[in-house]
Design an enzyme around this catalytic site. Structure first.
Site, mmCIF file in Angstrom:
data_model
loop_
_atom_site.group_PDB
_atom_site.id
_atom_site.type_symbol
_atom_site.label_atom_id
_atom_site.label_comp_id
_atom_site.label_asym_id
_atom_site.label_seq_id
_atom_site.Cartn_x
_atom_site.Cartn_y
_atom_site.Cartn_z
ATOM 1 C CE1 TYR A 61 0.226 2.038 8.960
ATOM 2 C CE2 TYR A 61 0.019 -0.055 10.248
ATOM 3 C CZ TYR A 61 -0.679 0.901 9.252
ATOM 4 O OH TYR A 61 -1.528 0.647 8.506
ATOM 5 C CG ASP A 66 -4.290 -6.079 0.054
ATOM 6 O OD1 ASP A 66 -4.610 -4.744 -0.286
ATOM 7 O OD2 ASP A 66 -4.072 -6.193 1.158
ATOM 8 C CG HIS A 81 -1.770 -1.159 1.319
ATOM 9 N ND1 HIS A 81 -1.871 -1.829 2.531
ATOM 10 C CD2 HIS A 81 -2.462 -1.958 0.522
ATOM 11 C CE1 HIS A 81 -2.927 -2.801 2.370
ATOM 12 N NE2 HIS A 81 -3.137 -2.996 1.003
ATOM 13 C CE LYS A 95 1.973 3.462 4.922
ATOM 14 N NZ LYS A 95 1.548 2.122 4.186
#
Length: 182
Positions: free
Chosen positions: A132, A168, A62, A72
């Site tokens: 995260y 996905d 992603h 991230k």
């Protein structure tokens, strides 16, 4: 913190620099000053937590397009995961190359994923939890994804995924106009 460069410029594995005694240890997991001193972004606006119940769960790959491309900082807080980043920066010498590392609750290692990279992971244990930080808010209209087994990139995974979301699984083959926004 110990900042370890990866083969992909701008991406880092970050290890804790532990200070220990008979009680255990203390370590800094984030410091705006240290991040900026290493040329990394210094502020995050969102913190995400994901739990994958089953070993072999794949999440990814992603990312978001500019102007909401995300940086991230990923850490596994329970279990273990195989964390993968893919360089999608068009002018990068490592465009299309991936890098991976095991993040787990024991090693407390973090992956710093710069803007312009896709990110995903495969869980290596049941009940794996990832935590995260991101520096941009979620923008669904700019969200994109690379299929984990897209032949254009030949990402190495340590095992075949067992659980993958429909979203996905339905990701299209790499198309620069759609995947890179123009």
């Amino acid at each position: 913190m110990i900042f370890n460069e990866t083969p992909l410029a701008g991406a880092y594995l970050i290890d804790l620099e532990k200070r220990g005694d008979d009680r255990g240890f203390f370590a800094r997991a984030y410091c705006e000053r240290e991040f900026k001193a290493n040329g990394l972004i210094g502020q995050f606006c969102q913190v995400n937590n994901s739990l994958s119940a089953q070993k072999g769960t794949l999440r990814g790959m992603h990312y978001q397009l500019p102007p909401k491309a995300e940086t991230k900082l990923v850490r596994c807080i329970r279990g273990a995961l195989y964390d993968v980043i893919l360089d999608l920066r068009q002018r990068s010498a490592t465009f299309g190359q991936s890098f991976a590392a095991e993040l787990n609750a024991e090693n407390r290692r973090m992956m710093y994923v710069p803007k312009g990279f896709a990110h995903g992971f495969l869980t290596l244990e049941d009940n794996t939890e990832a935590f995260y930080f991101v520096d941009e808010f979620y923008a669904p209209e700019l969200e994109r994804g690379i299929r984990y087994n897209d032949p254009r990139f030949a990402i190495h995974w340590p095992a075949e995924p067992v659980v993958i979301s429909e979203k996905d699984q339905a990701l299209r083959d790499f198309d620069p106009a759609w995947h890179l926004g123009g």
